[in-house]
Design a protein around this motif. Structure first.
Motif, mmCIF file in Angstrom:
data_model
loop_
_atom_site.group_PDB
_atom_site.id
_atom_site.type_symbol
_atom_site.label_atom_id
_atom_site.label_comp_id
_atom_site.label_asym_id
_atom_site.label_seq_id
_atom_site.Cartn_x
_atom_site.Cartn_y
_atom_site.Cartn_z
ATOM 1 N N MET A 131 0.851 -1.199 0.000
ATOM 2 C CA MET A 131 0.000 0.000 0.000
ATOM 3 C C MET A 131 0.881 1.241 0.000
ATOM 4 O O MET A 131 1.735 1.404 0.865
ATOM 5 C CB MET A 131 -0.914 0.018 1.226
ATOM 6 C CG MET A 131 -1.901 1.177 1.244
ATOM 7 S SD MET A 131 -2.872 1.231 2.764
ATOM 8 C CE MET A 131 -3.791 -0.294 2.640
ATOM 9 N N ASP A 175 -2.191 5.867 -1.262
ATOM 10 C CA ASP A 175 -3.345 5.001 -0.989
ATOM 11 C C ASP A 175 -3.765 5.102 0.477
ATOM 12 O O ASP A 175 -4.954 5.114 0.812
ATOM 13 C CB ASP A 175 -3.014 3.555 -1.334
ATOM 14 C CG ASP A 175 -2.742 3.364 -2.819
ATOM 15 O OD1 ASP A 175 -3.324 4.119 -3.623
ATOM 16 O OD2 ASP A 175 -1.929 2.481 -3.164
ATOM 17 N N LEU A 176 -2.764 5.166 1.333
ATOM 18 C CA LEU A 176 -3.026 5.267 2.768
ATOM 19 C C LEU A 176 -3.777 6.557 3.093
ATOM 20 O O LEU A 176 -4.766 6.565 3.836
ATOM 21 C CB LEU A 176 -1.693 5.214 3.527
ATOM 22 C CG LEU A 176 -1.760 5.088 5.052
ATOM 23 C CD1 LEU A 176 -2.404 3.769 5.446
ATOM 24 C CD2 LEU A 176 -0.352 5.200 5.643
ATOM 25 N N MET A 223 -8.558 -6.958 4.547
ATOM 26 C CA MET A 223 -7.236 -6.399 4.250
ATOM 27 C C MET A 223 -6.140 -7.373 4.687
ATOM 28 O O MET A 223 -5.135 -7.559 3.982
ATOM 29 C CB MET A 223 -7.068 -5.043 4.947
ATOM 30 C CG MET A 223 -7.991 -3.953 4.386
ATOM 31 S SD MET A 223 -7.879 -2.410 5.314
ATOM 32 C CE MET A 223 -6.207 -1.914 4.942
ATOM 33 N N LYS A 224 -6.327 -7.996 5.848
ATOM 34 C CA LYS A 224 -5.313 -8.946 6.324
ATOM 35 C C LYS A 224 -5.245 -10.166 5.420
ATOM 36 O O LYS A 224 -4.161 -10.673 5.116
ATOM 37 C CB LYS A 224 -5.627 -9.353 7.761
ATOM 38 C CG LYS A 224 -5.288 -8.302 8.796
ATOM 39 C CD LYS A 224 -5.415 -8.866 10.193
ATOM 40 C CE LYS A 224 -4.903 -7.874 11.224
ATOM 41 N NZ LYS A 224 -4.930 -8.438 12.585
ATOM 42 N N CYS A 268 -2.300 -7.470 3.345
ATOM 43 C CA CYS A 268 -1.872 -6.125 3.779
ATOM 44 C C CYS A 268 -1.053 -6.238 5.063
ATOM 45 O O CYS A 268 -1.407 -6.977 5.987
ATOM 46 C CB CYS A 268 -3.101 -5.239 3.997
ATOM 47 S SG CYS A 268 -2.685 -3.558 4.479
ATOM 48 N N GLU A 269 0.025 -5.527 5.122
ATOM 49 C CA GLU A 269 0.893 -5.576 6.299
ATOM 50 C C GLU A 269 0.176 -4.981 7.515
ATOM 51 O O GLU A 269 -0.602 -4.031 7.407
ATOM 52 C CB GLU A 269 2.178 -4.795 6.042
ATOM 53 C CG GLU A 269 3.035 -5.387 4.939
ATOM 54 C CD GLU A 269 4.272 -4.553 4.681
ATOM 55 O OE1 GLU A 269 4.517 -3.611 5.474
ATOM 56 O OE2 GLU A 269 4.995 -4.835 3.709
ATOM 57 N N LYS A 312 0.732 -1.328 8.042
ATOM 58 C CA LYS A 312 -0.037 -0.434 7.179
ATOM 59 C C LYS A 312 -1.430 -0.178 7.758
ATOM 60 O O LYS A 312 -1.962 0.928 7.685
ATOM 61 C CB LYS A 312 -0.157 -1.031 5.778
ATOM 62 C CG LYS A 312 1.166 -1.217 5.044
ATOM 63 C CD LYS A 312 1.820 0.112 4.729
ATOM 64 C CE LYS A 312 3.098 -0.095 3.922
ATOM 65 N NZ LYS A 312 3.771 1.202 3.623
ATOM 66 N N ILE A 313 -2.005 -1.244 8.335
ATOM 67 C CA ILE A 313 -3.323 -1.094 8.956
ATOM 68 C C ILE A 313 -3.235 -0.137 10.149
ATOM 69 O O ILE A 313 -4.084 0.735 10.333
ATOM 70 C CB ILE A 313 -3.867 -2.468 9.394
ATOM 71 C CG1 ILE A 313 -4.061 -3.363 8.173
ATOM 72 C CG2 ILE A 313 -5.165 -2.306 10.174
ATOM 73 C CD1 ILE A 313 -4.466 -4.780 8.508
ATOM 74 N N THR A 370 -4.761 -3.908 14.866
ATOM 75 C CA THR A 370 -3.787 -4.860 14.319
ATOM 76 C C THR A 370 -3.878 -6.229 14.981
ATOM 77 O O THR A 370 -3.372 -7.222 14.437
ATOM 78 C CB THR A 370 -2.352 -4.319 14.493
ATOM 79 O OG1 THR A 370 -2.081 -4.155 15.896
ATOM 80 C CG2 THR A 370 -2.196 -2.992 13.777
#
Length: 486
Positions: A1, A5-6, A369-370, A374-375, A378-379, A475
């Motif tokens: 991401m 985007d974030l 997302m996970k 997605c890292e 990032k979340i 997270t």
């Protein structure tokens, strides 16, 4: 991401919940506004205090008194040797006596037949080099060099801005309105009335008059040569208005000559020993007073303590008053700032609550997302950006409102007049605020650029810290449980 985007995701999430976001931002706005306004009032108050103290005198100047002003018998002699000791301190820029030979009876004569006369009132011997370092200013002429020699019985002097108006016309009676002219006086046409004497062109004769032990009058004359005229600044010294400044050596020369005329070697400016109301003897304890110039106002206290350690108990500076004023302002700011901090704390709790609610509503989104890889970082960052954005937005609006409030406060008298004209009497309240924070006629509120940056940075930091725990909580949500979440 990507970062873009974030930022886009965080912005979209805030937009979807406009009502909740707006309420949360309002809390930050109130806290930021309150803190900035409170600090700005303190900054303006300090500026007003500094301006007021500057009008009283030089903040970096220390006045030292000799034995005659009440110090103990152990006080060192305030002489040229001690002056060199003062000058040796690393924070001392200059030191000079303001040496006044009070026992001298003299008058200054000018005009044809010595028609015009001025009394030798504010006449001081000083270190000319120190005057320049102490920021005395000349409106004309030049400073007097210590080695200048104009000839026998000629003394170079600097005079006050309105010294020429000290001369009186001795051919007029004391009751006559024409005996003396005044600075600012105008004639019937409104034109300025010049003094009787042109100090730059007319010859000025200093006449010392004394009586010997047999009562016989004796006199001696010197020519005063005006080398420059001071800019009037009574906060530095009164002789800049209508007095005379000469070199210390020249003042001592006049004092010695007066002693010769009177036959009394004890008519010096030394201190006087008094016991039970009776003058016992005169003591030569050096100069009556010495002025010391310090390089920075923050070093005045340390230099003054050093002077006390040498043995001079009687000193005077504006440092103590300044410190008391600053302490009073800081105390007021702490009380008002504490109230503002409470408002910002409530805002921080609101941000935390908003972010927790957002996590519960977006649990399934987090799980997706996970699963998509997605890292976790990032979340976490997505929620921190949202929280920081709330803080930043609230800070921006708070700063804008602070500038508006500052403009209102700084135009408080105009606003009072407008309300007074409209039949609503708010002038009492507004003028009381003006008197509290703007008594010198300056700004009531001052918002420097650093305060704006501090407000924005602090509000953003509060937002990020408030969103830290919810972000960490997000997270730790299990991906499978999050997907099954309805």
């Amino acid at each position: 991401m990507k970062i873009s985007d974030l930022l886009r995701l965080s912005t979209d999430n805030l937009r979807r919940r406009k009502g909740r976001t707006a309420l949360t931002v309002i809390g930050v706005v109130v806290g930021t506004f309150a803190i900035i306004v409170m600090i700005s009032l303190g900054i303006a108050s300090n500026a007003q205090n500094e301006a007021m103290l500057q009008s009283w005198g030089d903040l970096t100047q220390i006045q030292i008194y000799n034995y005659a002003y009440g110090a103990t018998g152990d006080t060192p002699k305030l002489d040229d040797e001690m002056l060199e000791t003062f000058r040796s301190h690393e924070h001392v820029v200059a030191a000079t006596p303001f040496y006044s030979a009070n026992s001298i009876n003299g008058s200054i004569l000018a005009g044809k037949g010595d028609r015009y006369e001025a009394y030798m009132w504010d006449c001081y011997g000083v270190d000319m080099n120190a005057l320049e370092a102490m920021e005395f200013q000349l409106q004309s002429g030049n400073w007097i060099a210590e080695d200048v020699n104009l000839g026998k019985k000629k003394i170079p002097v600097l005079v006050g801005a309105n010294f020429a108006y000290q001369f009186q016309d001795t051919r007029k009676s004391y009751n006559s309105g024409k005996r003396q002219r005044w600075a600012g006086q105008t004639d019937s046409l409104g034109n300025p009335v010049p003094p009787f004497v042109d100090i730059n062109k007319d010859k000025l004769t200093l006449k010392l008059t004394a009586y010997d032990t047999n009562g016989n009058e004796k006199s001696s004359e010197y020519q005063l040569v005006v080398m420059g005229v001071f800019v009037s600044d009574t906060s530095k010294h009164y002789f800049t208005e209508s007095g005379i400044a000469m070199r210390v050596a020249d003042m001592k020369l006049l004092e010695k000559e007066y002693q010769r005329l009177s036959g009394n070697k004890n008519t010096s400016s030394g201190s006087v020993m008094i016991s039970n109301g009776t003058v016992m003897r005169e003591q030569d304890n050096g100069y009556q007073e010495v002025y010391v110039k310090v390089d920075d106002v923050d070093n005045v206290g340390a230099v003054e303590d050093w002077i006390h350690d040498i043995g001079y108990e009687q000193t005077n500076s504006l440092t103590q008053i300044r410190e008391e004023m600053q302490a009073s302002v800081v105390k007021s700011q702490m009380i008002l700032g504490g109230t503002a901090a409470v408002a910002l704390l409530v805002a921080a709790l609101n941000i935390a609550n908003t972010m927790m609610m957002s996590i519960y509503e977006r649990t399934k989104e987090i799980g997706v997302m996970k699963v998509l890889g997605c890292e976790v970082g990032k979340i976490r960052n997505m929620f921190l950006v949202e929280a920081g954005a709330i803080g930043l937005l609230g800070g921006i609006i708070g700063v804008a409102l602070s500038y508006a409030a500052s403009a209102i406060l700084n135009n408080i008298n105009t606003i009072a007049a407008l309300f007074g004209g409209g039949g609503i009497d708010m002038s009492g309240l507004l003028n009381s605020l003006g008197g509290m924070y703007g008594g010198m006629g300056g700004a009531i509120s001052i918002i420097p650029p650093w305060l704006v940056l501090l407000g924005l940075g602090f509000s953003t930091l509060v937002g990020i810290l408030s969103g830290l725990w919810p972000a960490i909580r997000a997270t730790k949500i299990s991906a499978l449980e999050a997907i099954r979440h309805e």
